[in-house]
Write an enzyme that holds these catalytic residues in place. Structure first.
Site, short mmCIF file in Angstrom:
data_model
loop_
_atom_site.label_atom_id
_atom_site.label_comp_id
_atom_site.label_asym_id
_atom_site.label_seq_id
_atom_site.Cartn_x
_atom_site.Cartn_y
_atom_site.Cartn_z
N GLU A 1 -28.59 15.25 -5.86
CA GLU A 1 -27.34 15.91 -6.84
C GLU A 1 -26.88 17.14 -7.17
O GLU A 1 -26.02 17.79 -7.24
CB GLU A 1 -27.14 15.00 -7.98
CG GLU A 1 -26.15 14.60 -8.80
CD GLU A 1 -26.31 13.61 -9.68
OE1 GLU A 1 -25.75 12.60 -9.99
OE2 GLU A 1 -26.64 14.00 -11.03
N GLU B 1 -25.86 18.78 -3.64
CA GLU B 1 -24.72 18.44 -3.99
C GLU B 1 -23.73 19.28 -4.99
O GLU B 1 -22.83 19.75 -5.15
CB GLU B 1 -23.78 16.66 -4.72
CG GLU B 1 -22.72 16.67 -4.43
CD GLU B 1 -22.11 14.92 -4.74
OE1 GLU B 1 -23.16 14.64 -4.77
OE2 GLU B 1 -21.07 15.10 -4.87
N CYS C 1 -24.54 7.69 -11.72
CA CYS C 1 -25.66 7.02 -11.90
C CYS C 1 -25.07 5.93 -12.59
O CYS C 1 -25.79 5.01 -12.87
CB CYS C 1 -27.73 7.72 -12.27
SG CYS C 1 -26.53 8.61 -13.67
N SER D 1 -19.76 12.71 -8.32
CA SER D 1 -20.89 12.57 -7.63
C SER D 1 -21.32 11.54 -6.16
O SER D 1 -20.83 10.76 -7.29
CB SER D 1 -22.03 12.90 -7.86
OG SER D 1 -23.75 13.00 -6.51
N LYS E 1 -25.81 -3.06 -14.21
CA LYS E 1 -26.88 -2.63 -13.06
C LYS E 1 -26.25 -4.55 -11.93
O LYS E 1 -26.97 -4.14 -11.00
CB LYS E 1 -27.92 -2.74 -13.38
CG LYS E 1 -28.13 -0.74 -13.43
CD LYS E 1 -28.36 -0.51 -12.40
CE LYS E 1 -27.99 1.07 -12.88
NZ LYS E 1 -27.65 1.99 -12.04
N GLU F 1 -23.35 -3.99 -9.68
CA GLU F 1 -23.37 -2.54 -9.30
C GLU F 1 -23.97 -3.14 -8.12
O GLU F 1 -24.15 -2.88 -7.00
CB GLU F 1 -24.38 -1.17 -9.96
CG GLU F 1 -24.90 -0.44 -8.95
CD GLU F 1 -25.73 0.91 -9.01
OE1 GLU F 1 -26.27 0.10 -9.95
OE2 GLU F 1 -25.10 2.02 -9.14
N GLU G 1 -19.40 -2.42 -1.68
CA GLU G 1 -20.23 -0.15 -0.96
C GLU G 1 -21.57 0.15 -0.61
O GLU G 1 -21.95 1.08 -0.15
CB GLU G 1 -19.58 1.10 -2.00
CG GLU G 1 -18.01 0.81 -1.99
CD GLU G 1 -17.77 -0.55 -2.82
OE1 GLU G 1 -16.28 -0.42 -2.85
OE2 GLU G 1 -18.48 -0.77 -3.56
N CYS H 1 -28.72 4.76 -21.67
CA CYS H 1 -29.50 3.64 -20.87
C CYS H 1 -30.16 2.99 -21.79
O CYS H 1 -30.32 1.74 -22.70
CB CYS H 1 -29.97 3.94 -19.96
SG CYS H 1 -29.15 4.38 -18.64
#
Ligand code: SF4
Ligand code: SF4
Ligand code: SF4
Length: 580
Positions: free
Chosen positions: A285, A288, A305, A325, A364, A367, A372, A509
């Site tokens: 990150e 980037e 994230c 990102s 999560k 996810e 993807e 979180c």
């Protein structure tokens, strides 16, 4: 502020104008039971459902009982919270709810953690005097994240307030009328077919088992019992500062070593740290971000994230998909590295590795199933369980958590830095990225790693960080409603940032939908946050790029951060989704 004089249970007190009877009673330690009430003042949200009638009290001069959560004190008001009439009315309200409720506490996910059950116990309900027809609805388990069981819904509408006002997702509202009314998506759509982000904040506030996480513990037991499988587990930073609460430890207790020992006691073949994945995320990150800044790329760059946040912007801001990102989340990065680098080193076929993740989060679970993020039909992460589910497994296995000695995470994916652990709280991801970006951009040592201007609990924060000659404008938001405001301001050209961190859950979180229930007590979230910063402070290495195992991973396997191999394993893309 104007003060009012009131009398409550013969006590003469002063309260500021605008105080509800419930708040006034708490000021003098009087306990009035509540059920539908949800205190979201800290988030600037008024919640006065006043639908359950469990908090009723008597007010002199009023014929009817009044709901203390919604009734505002007036000067000279005389209140009684403890009359037989009020107590009987509360008991009757609970009995009426129970008369249309499945009596299956013994086998219910919320058994011993249920507000309705606790209230029935506290109000000494021993018999239900009302009988009649009961609701019968299908459960909705269409998503990978949560189950909706309308049969256990008591129409408190806490979920609706949180989803619509705090998260601004608008998924849940009352549908149908009269006896058939339930809370759910419009047109009785399945949750999987809506714009639900699976943030789990509705689950966190539901007082019953009408909204709960999908339970994956059986899948984990099955994997652990399969001798052909090499079962690896990873645990997120927010888990280690909250799991102790399940075992009666103080909120904010750092239980990292006990957590590792507990996972070893369950016989996982390797116990890795999601924080290793967080350090890896920072390598990618920060690279980037620097590329975008130095080569005229799209700014601001948004962190990516948090999977609920990712799903939110895919549905709500599909025209902005080029600004987040492209980095995968730490959990998914660690899964990818486990099934490639680690598998190669250990000589294990990746298909024989089962990666289990312990997360503070329901999103999560969804996810891990994103198309993807799965490669060659071999999911990077196979099973996700929440902090609560791990707690259930440990209790089931008879592990005495509080008595465990500390252990260390396993090599080669278990070493991490202080920068990684702060991923668990709002502001932490961007602070970790700045620590690395600073040194890479200035080629100088960063002496003060604590960026206190990025910390805190305000819903939207901004700060400028000086890196060499450059002033980096940073935005931070937690809670999806705040994220929406921030993005709308960017669209309107009101706000200008270089980098923005967003987390879907209040506090980040640490306040995730899979954490031990905190009943919206922000003091608990703040204690978890302090524990996160203390864990960072306790670490010898506090910058991700200094993690020796991360350096080795790049030298031996990945090549350059942002390079071809790193890109194919550690980056992803986003898809525009309809707003439903
Ligand atoms: S939701 Fe609560 S009251 Fe209802 S069955 Fe479950 S534990 Fe019992
Ligand atoms: S998971 Fe989040 S977005 Fe989905 S219904 Fe619940 S609060 Fe709303
Ligand atoms: S689903 Fe839960 S939070 Fe929502 S209205 Fe029903 S009981 Fe209340």
């Amino acid at each position: 502020m104007k003060m009012l004089s009131i009398v409550i249970n013969d006590m003469h007190i002063q309260v500021p104008e605008g105080t509800t009877i419930l708040e006034a009673s708490r000021q003098v330690n009087l306990k009035i039971p509540t059920l539908c009430h949800l205190d979201l003042k800290e988030f600037g949200i008024k919640n006065q459902n006043a639908s359950c009638r469990v908090c009723v009290v008597e007010v002199e001069g009023r014929r009817s009982l009044v709901p203390s959560c919604a009734e505002v004190c007036t000067d000279g008001m005389v209140i009684r919270t403890d009359t037989i009439r009020a107590i009987s009315a509360r008991r009757m309200a609970v009995e009426l709810l129970l008369s249309n409720h499945p009596s299956e506490c013994l086998v219910c996910t919320k058994n011993l953690d249920c507000d309705l059950q606790k209230l029935a116990q506290d109000l000494n309900v021993r018999e239900i005097h009302y009988t009649g027809e009961k609701m019968h609805y299908e459960k909705d388990s269409s998503s990978f994240a949560l189950i909706k069981d309308p049969n256990k819904c008591i129409m408190c509408r806490r979920c609706e307030t949180v989803c619509n006002e705090l998260q601004t997702c608008g998924i849940l509202s009352a549908v149908d009328r009269g006896f058939n009314v339930i809370v759910g998506p419009a047109f009785h759509l399945d949750m999987a077919d809506t714009s639900c982000t699976f943030c789990g904040q509705c689950v966190a506030v539901c007082p019953t088992a009408a909204l709960t996480e999908i339970d994956n513990t059986t899948k984990v037991w099955q994997a652990l019992n399969n001798p052909k499988k090499h079962v690896v587990v990873q645990a997120a930073p927010a888990v280690r500062v909250a799991i102790g609460e399940i075992f009666g430890m103080e909120p904010g207790t750092i239980s990292t070593g006990k957590l590792v020992s507990a996972l070893k006691a369950l016989h996982f073949d390797a116990v890795f740290d999601t924080n290793f994945g967080a350090d890896l995320t920072i390598m990618e990150e920060a690279t980037e971000l620097i590329n975008r800044i130095e080569n005229g790329g799209t700014l601001p760059m948004l962190t990516s994230c948090c999977p609920a946040w990712v799903k939110f912007f895919e549905h709500q801001f599909p025209d902005l998909l080029d600004i987040p990102s492209t980095c995968k989340s730490p959990m998914i990065m660690l899964g990818a590295i486990t099934k490639s680098y680690y598998a190669e080193k250990m000589g294990i076929d990746p298909k024989d590795i089962v990666m289990v993740s312990v997360m503070p989060c329901l999103a999560k679970k969804a996810e891990a199933k994103r198309s993807e993020l799965t490669k060659d039909d071999n999911d990077n992460v196979d099973i996700v369980i929440t902090t609560r589910e791990l707690g259930h497994m440990l209790i089931e296995a008879g592990v005495s958590f509080t008595r465990l000695q500390d252990s260390n995470f396993d090599s080669i994916l278990g070493e991490s830095t202080g920068a990684a652990v702060i991923f668990g709280t709002t502001g932490g991801v961007i602070e970790a990225a700045i620590r690395t970006a600073y040194e890479w951009m200035t080629k100088k040592t960063l002496e003060e790693v604590n960026f206190k201007q990025l910390r805190g609990m305000e819903g939207i924060r901004s700060a400028t960080v000086k890196i060499g000659e450059r002033n980096l404008r940073i935005g931070i938001a937690h809670g999806l409603g705040n994220a929406r405001k921030l993005l709308e301001d960017i669209q309107k050209g009101i706000s200008h940032f270089d980098a923005i961190e967003i987390m879907a859950c209040p506090g980040g979180c640490i306040g995730g939908g899979g954490q031990p229930y905190h009943h919206r007590d922000m003091e608990i979230i703040k204690k978890r946050q302090m524990a996160i910063y203390q864990s960072d402070q306790n670490k010898k290495i506090r910058k991700s790029h200094e993690n020796p195992y991360i350096k080795k991973l790049y030298e031996e396997y990945l090549g350059e951060p942002g390079g071809e191999k790193a890109h194919s394993l550690l980056h992803t893309h986003y898809v525009p989704r309809k707003r439903i």
